[in-house]
Enzyme design. Structure first.
Site, PDB file in Angstrom:
ATOM      1  N   ALA A  41      17.926 -44.795 -15.011  1.00  0.00           N
ATOM      2  CA  ALA A  41      19.111 -43.956 -15.134  1.00  0.00           C
ATOM      3  C   ALA A  41      19.407 -43.225 -13.826  1.00  0.00           C
ATOM      4  O   ALA A  41      20.569 -42.978 -13.488  1.00  0.00           O
ATOM      5  CB  ALA A  41      18.931 -42.957 -16.273  1.00  0.00           C
ATOM      6  N   TRP A  44      21.810 -44.889 -11.619  1.00  0.00           N
ATOM      7  CA  TRP A  44      23.197 -44.907 -12.082  1.00  0.00           C
ATOM      8  C   TRP A  44      23.917 -43.577 -11.849  1.00  0.00           C
ATOM      9  O   TRP A  44      25.122 -43.483 -12.087  1.00  0.00           O
ATOM     10  CB  TRP A  44      23.246 -45.239 -13.571  1.00  0.00           C
ATOM     11  N   ALA A  45      23.203 -42.537 -11.449  1.00  0.00           N
ATOM     12  CA  ALA A  45      23.788 -41.200 -11.328  1.00  0.00           C
ATOM     13  C   ALA A  45      24.889 -41.188 -10.273  1.00  0.00           C
ATOM     14  O   ALA A  45      24.635 -41.424  -9.094  1.00  0.00           O
ATOM     15  CB  ALA A  45      22.702 -40.188 -10.968  1.00  0.00           C
ATOM     16  N   GLY A  47      27.084 -38.506  -9.730  1.00  0.00           N
ATOM     17  CA  GLY A  47      27.354 -37.173  -9.199  1.00  0.00           C
ATOM     18  C   GLY A  47      26.457 -36.801  -8.039  1.00  0.00           C
ATOM     19  O   GLY A  47      26.443 -37.460  -7.004  1.00  0.00           O
ATOM     20  N   GLU A 115      31.140 -28.965  -9.621  1.00  0.00           N
ATOM     21  CA  GLU A 115      31.332 -29.653 -10.894  1.00  0.00           C
ATOM     22  C   GLU A 115      31.469 -28.638 -12.013  1.00  0.00           C
ATOM     23  O   GLU A 115      31.238 -27.430 -11.821  1.00  0.00           O
ATOM     24  CB  GLU A 115      30.155 -30.607 -11.166  1.00  0.00           C
ATOM     25  N   HIS A 237      29.047 -38.333 -23.446  1.00  0.00           N
ATOM     26  CA  HIS A 237      30.198 -38.410 -22.563  1.00  0.00           C
ATOM     27  C   HIS A 237      31.387 -38.873 -23.410  1.00  0.00           C
ATOM     28  O   HIS A 237      31.258 -39.823 -24.184  1.00  0.00           O
ATOM     29  CB  HIS A 237      29.945 -39.404 -21.427  1.00  0.00           C
ATOM     30  N   ARG A 283      34.190 -31.130 -22.084  1.00  0.00           N
ATOM     31  CA  ARG A 283      33.667 -32.443 -22.482  1.00  0.00           C
ATOM     32  C   ARG A 283      33.231 -32.485 -23.946  1.00  0.00           C
ATOM     33  O   ARG A 283      33.564 -33.430 -24.671  1.00  0.00           O
ATOM     34  CB  ARG A 283      32.497 -32.806 -21.569  1.00  0.00           C
ATOM     35  N   HIS A 344      24.646 -39.835 -23.582  1.00  0.00           N
ATOM     36  CA  HIS A 344      24.581 -39.741 -22.130  1.00  0.00           C
ATOM     37  C   HIS A 344      23.258 -39.173 -21.623  1.00  0.00           C
ATOM     38  O   HIS A 344      22.695 -39.663 -20.651  1.00  0.00           O
ATOM     39  CB  HIS A 344      25.745 -38.868 -21.655  1.00  0.00           C
ATOM     40  N   ARG A 379      22.915 -29.595 -20.952  1.00  0.00           N
ATOM     41  CA  ARG A 379      22.561 -29.706 -19.530  1.00  0.00           C
ATOM     42  C   ARG A 379      23.734 -29.338 -18.633  1.00  0.00           C
ATOM     43  O   ARG A 379      24.842 -29.842 -18.805  1.00  0.00           O
ATOM     44  CB  ARG A 379      22.113 -31.135 -19.223  1.00  0.00           C
ATOM     45  N   SER A 384      19.813 -32.420 -13.484  1.00  0.00           N
ATOM     46  CA  SER A 384      18.776 -33.344 -13.963  1.00  0.00           C
ATOM     47  C   SER A 384      17.946 -33.946 -12.826  1.00  0.00           C
ATOM     48  O   SER A 384      16.709 -33.978 -12.906  1.00  0.00           O
ATOM     49  CB  SER A 384      19.398 -34.461 -14.805  1.00  0.00           C
TER      50      SER A 384
END
Length: 533
Positions: A41, A44-45, A47, A115, A237, A283, A344, A379, A384
């Protein structure tokens, strides 16, 4: 087949790779990963990593933002530990050569973005693929280090606990690991074992997680006798592309930010009925609204429409989304995008202390598989990867502080009582049924009735899977399914214990938030089965 190491790390994301590099100058390390080294994972981040790097920012502000996002459930000690060590973690990555995006006019020399939920610009990033930049940089160094042995296409079957192998009180002594390509179980012996196995997203029908996110660490730790906590807090998400050939592709929230409208199949908008902020609501609000409409109307998806914008503008602002959708036959300049919410991130996991130690001596947990208390009930964006780095360092320091000992000698995996599986369709069917039940009954909006319905189905599946596991040789799919059903049960049990709505856990039966925030901690039965039961 016995392999002996000082440290065994299960998982190759940022937590696992950073730990391996911190330990390898002094110890022999085995890094076990289910697929390739970069398949996690973390890779794939999109951000970045949140850290206090600008003099206009402060530790107190970052701590406060984390608590607000976490619905006041964050652990003060772990939150402060992570935030206070943020800059050091980033400096370590920079020293390792991670190519963060630079900005010549910045005092820092790097571009910081902001963010949702953050009161300052504090997100350092590498364009829109930070995770991949970190993983590729660390991965190259892991592969080149002479004291690190990487075992790709290997999956842990279970942990080896001293009480079960004639070494009472010895704690965790390593793991039994399936060499997938060779189709044989290898014994890895180590005085220190680290669970860096990532999240639990594949327990749901729709997820942004890679296929390897099957809750392995949580399930193995639970069977070994570790507590788990706050498993009910699953971050969803709101807009994942809905297409049979588009696994886990996100449609950025920026599409809504630039005027994208959420619609039902007949073209009717629905967000105005749910929140005055409409498509620009937070979100979790948008995810709940989509979930409500899908369940109410029996829909497979809803639609995100931004086709009213000029085509050239769309291609310039969203080139990756435009290109990927067009590959699948969806022209976002002419038609709406089918979307669904998707699991997510898991805010709960294996209970650890500030050195990442679990309840079992010699066993550590870092990254998404761990429950450190940092994330609380939700979170904060980009916390993370920072948690992976800070707790990875804390765990490495604890391991290095121990006096050196020889790795234990362990018995081989016993396959004398099992045979080859006669019907693999049992695994496929149970996998599909489990993920569908979790999606339908333990999703974004919950009720006690739905949770009890899910629990009943999960326990029937667990009994069938246990019988299958007891009689047939292990395979990758069987190991993952066995772990998924344990993880699903823990999520439901935690959700049933929380009699309120807080953060990511929303219950129609308990819509209010209690005045006193409390964690949900589950304790396993004292009598644990051995790895081969």
């Amino acid at each position: 087949m016995l392999k002996q190491y000082d440290v065994l790390i299960l998982g190759s994301g940022t937590a696992g790779q950073s730990m391996a590099l911190r330990l390898a100058d002094s110890m022999r390390v085995a890094l076990v990963t289910k697929r390739e080294l970069s398949d996690s994972a973390s890779n794939w981040a999109q951000g970045g990593i949140a850290a206090v790097l600008d003099t206009a920012d402060s530790v107190e502000a970052h701590v406060r933002d984390t608590f607000v996002a976490g619905a006041e459930l964050c652990n003060p000690r772990s939150t402060r530990l992570v935030v206070e060590n943020g800059k050091r973690a980033i400096d370590w990555l920079i020293d390792r050569g991670v190519p963060f995006t630079r900005e010549a006019d910045s005092r820092l020399g790097y571009h910081l973005t902001r963010e949702g939920g953050h009161s300052h610009r504090r997100i350092i990033h590498a364009a829109d693929a930070t995770g991949a930049a970190v993983q590729s940089t660390l991965g190259a160094q892991v592969s080149a280090h002479p004291n690190i042995d990487v075992f790709e296409h290997h999956i842990a079957v279970d942990l080896v606990i001293g009480d079960k192998v004639g070494q009472p009180g010895a704690g965790c002594l390593g793991a039994y690991v399936l060499d997938i390509d060779a189709d044989r179980v290898v014994t890895f012996a180590a005085r220190n074992t680290v669970l860096a196995t990532g999240g639990t997203g594949k327990v749901y029908l729709y997820t942004t997680n890679p296929d390897v996110a099957t809750g392995d660490g949580v399930a193995m730790a639970w069977r070994a006798g570790c507590r788990v906590g706050n498993m009910e807090f699953i971050q969803f998400h709101p807009t994942c592309l809905y297409h049979p050939h588009a696994k886990s592709f996100l449609i950025s929230e920026a599409v809504r930010g630039e005027g994208g409208l959420l619609k039902l199949p007949d073209g009717t908008r629905f967000m105005p009925d749910h929140d005055p902020r409409e498509e620009l609501a937070p979100r979790d609000v948008v995810a709940r609204a989509i979930d409500f409409e899908m369940k109410k109307r029996g829909l497979d998806c809803v639609y995100l429409d931004i086709s009213h914008k000029p085509a050239e503008w769309l291609r310039g602002h969203f080139p990756n989304i435009y290109r990927r959708c067009l590959e699948l036959g969806i022209d976002i300049t002419r038609e709406p995008i089918p979307v669904v919410p998707a699991a997510h991130y898991s805010c709960g996991g294996i209970v650890t202390d500030l050195a990442a130690r679990t309840d079992v001596p010699g066993l550590y947990a870092v990254g998404e598989s761990a429950f450190t208390g940092l994330h609380g009930a939700n979170r904060l964006a980009s916390n993370s990867l920072l948690e992976c780095l800070v707790f990875g360092e804390a765990a490495a320091e604890d391991i290095l502080s121990k006096p050196p000992t020889q790795p234990p000698v362990l018995p081989d995996w016993d396959e004398s009582r099992v045979t080859d599986a006669d019907e693999e369709v049992v695994i496929t069917h149970n996998w599909a049924e489990l993920r569908r039940a979790m999606w339908d009954y333990v999703g974004i909006v919950r009720t006690t009735k739905r949770l009890l319905r899910a629990q009943h189905r999960i326990r029937l599946l667990a009994s069938e899977i246990h019988e299958f596991y007891s009689h047939f040789r292990v395979s990758n799919d069987l190991i993952e399914l066995r772990n998924l059903v344990v993880t699903a049960d823990l999520i439901v049990r935690c959700a049933l214990k929380r009699k309120e709505s807080r953060g990511l856990h929303y219950s129609n039966d308990f819509p209010e938030t209690l005045a006193r925030p409390r964690d949900t901690i589950l304790r396993p039965p004292k009598a644990r089965r051995s790895a081969q039961d």
